[in-house]
Write a protein that holds these residues in place. Sequence first.
Motif, PDB file in Angstrom:
ATOM      1  N   ASP A  89      38.098 108.129  85.651  1.00 54.85           N
ATOM      2  CA  ASP A  89      38.616 106.811  85.980  1.00 54.85           C
ATOM      3  C   ASP A  89      39.929 106.916  86.747  1.00 54.85           C
ATOM      4  O   ASP A  89      40.266 106.045  87.538  1.00 54.85           O
ATOM      5  N   THR A  90      40.689 107.961  86.494  1.00 61.11           N
ATOM      6  CA  THR A  90      41.974 108.187  87.149  1.00 61.11           C
ATOM      7  C   THR A  90      42.057 109.652  87.550  1.00 61.11           C
ATOM      8  O   THR A  90      41.695 110.532  86.759  1.00 61.11           O
ATOM      9  N   ALA A  91      42.515 109.927  88.753  1.00 58.21           N
ATOM     10  CA  ALA A  91      42.658 111.315  89.216  1.00 58.21           C
ATOM     11  C   ALA A  91      43.959 111.462  89.978  1.00 58.21           C
ATOM     12  O   ALA A  91      44.228 110.702  90.918  1.00 58.21           O
ATOM     13  N   MET A  92      44.767 112.427  89.562  1.00 63.27           N
ATOM     14  CA  MET A  92      46.042 112.693  90.215  1.00 63.27           C
ATOM     15  C   MET A  92      46.219 114.194  90.422  1.00 63.27           C
ATOM     16  O   MET A  92      46.008 114.975  89.490  1.00 63.27           O
ATOM     17  N   VAL A  93      46.597 114.591  91.632  1.00 62.60           N
ATOM     18  CA  VAL A  93      47.008 115.955  91.891  1.00 62.60           C
ATOM     19  C   VAL A  93      48.526 116.002  91.769  1.00 62.60           C
ATOM     20  O   VAL A  93      49.237 115.343  92.526  1.00 62.60           O
ATOM     21  N   VAL A  94      49.007 116.744  90.787  1.00 62.42           N
ATOM     22  CA  VAL A  94      50.450 116.859  90.544  1.00 62.42           C
ATOM     23  C   VAL A  94      50.922 118.192  91.103  1.00 62.42           C
ATOM     24  O   VAL A  94      50.427 119.253  90.700  1.00 62.42           O
ATOM     25  N   HIS A  95      51.864 118.136  92.038  1.00 60.00           N
ATOM     26  CA  HIS A  95      52.432 119.355  92.630  1.00 60.00           C
ATOM     27  C   HIS A  95      53.850 119.548  92.106  1.00 60.00           C
ATOM     28  O   HIS A  95      54.714 118.691  92.316  1.00 60.00           O
ATOM     29  N   LEU A  96      54.061 120.644  91.390  1.00 57.43           N
ATOM     30  CA  LEU A  96      55.397 120.993  90.930  1.00 57.43           C
ATOM     31  C   LEU A  96      56.046 121.865  91.985  1.00 57.43           C
ATOM     32  O   LEU A  96      55.576 122.976  92.266  1.00 57.43           O
ATOM     33  N   ARG A 109      37.741 130.526  95.621  1.00 57.17           N
ATOM     34  CA  ARG A 109      38.681 129.418  95.468  1.00 57.17           C
ATOM     35  C   ARG A 109      39.885 129.640  96.379  1.00 57.17           C
ATOM     36  O   ARG A 109      40.130 130.772  96.825  1.00 57.17           O
ATOM     37  N   PRO A 110      40.665 128.598  96.656  1.00 51.43           N
ATOM     38  CA  PRO A 110      41.901 128.803  97.422  1.00 51.43           C
ATOM     39  C   PRO A 110      42.825 129.775  96.698  1.00 51.43           C
ATOM     40  O   PRO A 110      42.794 129.891  95.466  1.00 51.43           O
ATOM     41  N   GLN A 111      43.649 130.470  97.446  1.00 52.61           N
ATOM     42  CA  GLN A 111      44.579 131.421  96.852  1.00 52.61           C
ATOM     43  C   GLN A 111      45.678 130.699  96.082  1.00 52.61           C
ATOM     44  O   GLN A 111      46.078 129.592  96.431  1.00 52.61           O
ATOM     45  N   LYS A 112      46.179 131.367  95.057  1.00 45.37           N
ATOM     46  CA  LYS A 112      47.317 130.830  94.321  1.00 45.37           C
ATOM     47  C   LYS A 112      48.573 130.922  95.174  1.00 45.37           C
ATOM     48  O   LYS A 112      48.750 131.876  95.927  1.00 45.37           O
ATOM     49  N   ALA A 113      49.444 129.932  95.044  1.00 47.24           N
ATOM     50  CA  ALA A 113      50.719 129.964  95.765  1.00 47.24           C
ATOM     51  C   ALA A 113      51.595 131.062  95.177  1.00 47.24           C
ATOM     52  O   ALA A 113      51.564 131.328  93.969  1.00 47.24           O
ATOM     53  N   ASP A 114      52.377 131.710  96.041  1.00 39.78           N
ATOM     54  CA  ASP A 114      53.242 132.788  95.580  1.00 39.78           C
ATOM     55  C   ASP A 114      54.721 132.405  95.620  1.00 39.78           C
ATOM     56  O   ASP A 114      55.590 133.267  95.576  1.00 39.78           O
ATOM     57  N   ASP A 115      54.991 131.089  95.699  1.00 40.86           N
ATOM     58  CA  ASP A 115      56.380 130.637  95.813  1.00 40.86           C
ATOM     59  C   ASP A 115      56.903 129.991  94.526  1.00 40.86           C
ATOM     60  O   ASP A 115      57.984 129.416  94.499  1.00 40.86           O
ATOM     61  N   GLY A 116      56.117 130.055  93.455  1.00 41.38           N
ATOM     62  CA  GLY A 116      56.551 129.455  92.197  1.00 41.38           C
ATOM     63  C   GLY A 116      56.104 128.024  92.006  1.00 41.38           C
ATOM     64  O   GLY A 116      56.266 127.463  90.916  1.00 41.38           O
ATOM     65  N   SER A 117      55.545 127.397  93.033  1.00 39.53           N
ATOM     66  CA  SER A 117      55.033 126.032  92.890  1.00 39.53           C
ATOM     67  C   SER A 117      53.704 126.077  92.138  1.00 39.53           C
ATOM     68  O   SER A 117      53.049 127.119  92.053  1.00 39.53           O
ATOM     69  N   ARG A 118      53.321 124.925  91.570  1.00 36.28           N
ATOM     70  CA  ARG A 118      52.079 124.839  90.812  1.00 36.28           C
ATOM     71  C   ARG A 118      51.383 123.514  91.105  1.00 36.28           C
ATOM     72  O   ARG A 118      52.042 122.495  91.344  1.00 36.28           O
ATOM     73  N   ASN A 119      50.053 123.528  91.059  1.00 40.73           N
ATOM     74  CA  ASN A 119      49.251 122.322  91.227  1.00 40.73           C
ATOM     75  C   ASN A 119      48.430 122.070  89.970  1.00 40.73           C
ATOM     76  O   ASN A 119      47.826 122.997  89.430  1.00 40.73           O
ATOM     77  N   ILE A 120      48.421 120.827  89.518  1.00 43.98           N
ATOM     78  CA  ILE A 120      47.720 120.458  88.291  1.00 43.98           C
ATOM     79  C   ILE A 120      46.833 119.253  88.581  1.00 43.98           C
ATOM     80  O   ILE A 120      47.314 118.249  89.125  1.00 43.98           O
ATOM     81  N   LEU A 121      45.571 119.348  88.245  1.00 44.44           N
ATOM     82  CA  LEU A 121      44.686 118.189  88.352  1.00 44.44           C
ATOM     83  C   LEU A 121      44.716 117.448  87.017  1.00 44.44           C
ATOM     84  O   LEU A 121      44.390 118.020  85.976  1.00 44.44           O
ATOM     85  N   VAL A 122      45.127 116.186  87.063  1.00 48.01           N
ATOM     86  CA  VAL A 122      45.183 115.348  85.863  1.00 48.01           C
ATOM     87  C   VAL A 122      44.127 114.262  85.995  1.00 48.01           C
ATOM     88  O   VAL A 122      44.131 113.492  86.965  1.00 48.01           O
ATOM     89  N   LEU A 123      43.213 114.205  85.036  1.00 51.88           N
ATOM     90  CA  LEU A 123      42.158 113.194  85.045  1.00 51.88           C
ATOM     91  C   LEU A 123      42.268 112.301  83.814  1.00 51.88           C
ATOM     92  O   LEU A 123      42.562 112.776  82.717  1.00 51.88           O
ATOM     93  N   GLY A 124      42.031 111.016  84.021  1.00 56.60           N
ATOM     94  CA  GLY A 124      41.841 110.085  82.921  1.00 56.60           C
ATOM     95  C   GLY A 124      40.358 109.823  82.809  1.00 56.60           C
ATOM     96  O   GLY A 124      39.731 109.322  83.746  1.00 56.60           O
ATOM     97  N   SER A 125      39.762 110.196  81.681  1.00 58.40           N
ATOM     98  CA  SER A 125      38.313 110.120  81.521  1.00 58.40           C
ATOM     99  C   SER A 125      37.911 108.846  80.801  1.00 58.40           C
ATOM    100  O   SER A 125      38.489 108.496  79.771  1.00 58.40           O
TER     101      SER A 125
END
Length: 374
Positions: A114-121, A76-92
Amino acid sequence: MSAESTPDHPGTAGETGTTDRRRRETRGRRRRGLLITAWVAAGIVVLGGTGAGYLYLKLNGNINSVDIDQALGTDRPQKADDGSRNILVLGSDTRSGGNKKLGGGTDDGSARSDTAMVVHLYQGHTRAGVVSIPRDTLIDRPECTDGDGRTHEAADGVMFNSAYATGGAACAVKTVESLTDLRMDHYLEVDFAGFKKLVDELGGVEVTTGEDIDDPDSHLKLKAGTHRLTGEQALGLVRTRHGVGDGSDLGRIQLQQAFVKALITQVNEVGVFTSPKKLYDLADTATRTVTTDSDLASVNSLMSFVNGLEGITAENLDMVTLPVRYDPADPNRVLIQEKKARQVWQALKDDRPIPEKATQGTAAGDAKGVVDAP
């Protein structure tokens, strides 16, 4: 969002302490910008009274989870080391159980994202970027292993939402990571029936429509103007595509993005934090509504996660759609504009704002402004 500090008023030490306490409470209220913040307060309320252990276990038992890490392994891709986070949000839109009537179709247990969003904190978690992925996007789906350990062969030129339909959450995460080269740190899934009940628990969500909406497929009919949507109407809105914009999934995404901002604004204003019963009911519904990755599969984990999101409001939530163009061979499908998409994903990988040029001149859906938060 914190209130600006002001000079202390003259007074006794006790008065100064009271004033400081009130200021802290005011700042705390203003920071409550996300719906799931209710879980944090709910944990405090229910654990502080009689039967706390039972209520805690009940909320804990509500949460469904999937072990994404075990299913996907280390490739898998490496985790970010800067404190940011990525979340996959799906509406099923699972076509079974309580979702049969809401989703339409047959009770065959099938499901699609039905819905897909990549949320980047972003680093510091005071701002977020959201990239909606159209479900009708044609992609090359990688080989993936589902939560039951079954392997599914790779497939070329298939719709994006086929990943979830084929291999569930793990396959959806694998596909998104393949498209973006971003590690998805967390996964959240919301179903139709839960979404509807959650909006009703909040007392509805207020939106303003700039034109009439009449979509017989989503069963939504609204005159232009300001409305407080019930759960059923809200569900109709986020599923509406016909009769607004160009009638495509892209127009529906624009409605979804507008509704998310209205929802966050509503949570900021509704008085759920002053009523223990209302707060518990909301927490009970919310924990029944979501499926999470295993790292978030407890009330304590959700509380800890949400504590870092309190500064995010509708004003510092930047929402875009993945750069796409209509497929010349089928107007109901879209193709990724690869160069522009790389700019979007690279910006998030570098923890930078998404450049405006990355989303200019792309297929949009023409429904922007149809719905706004009041």
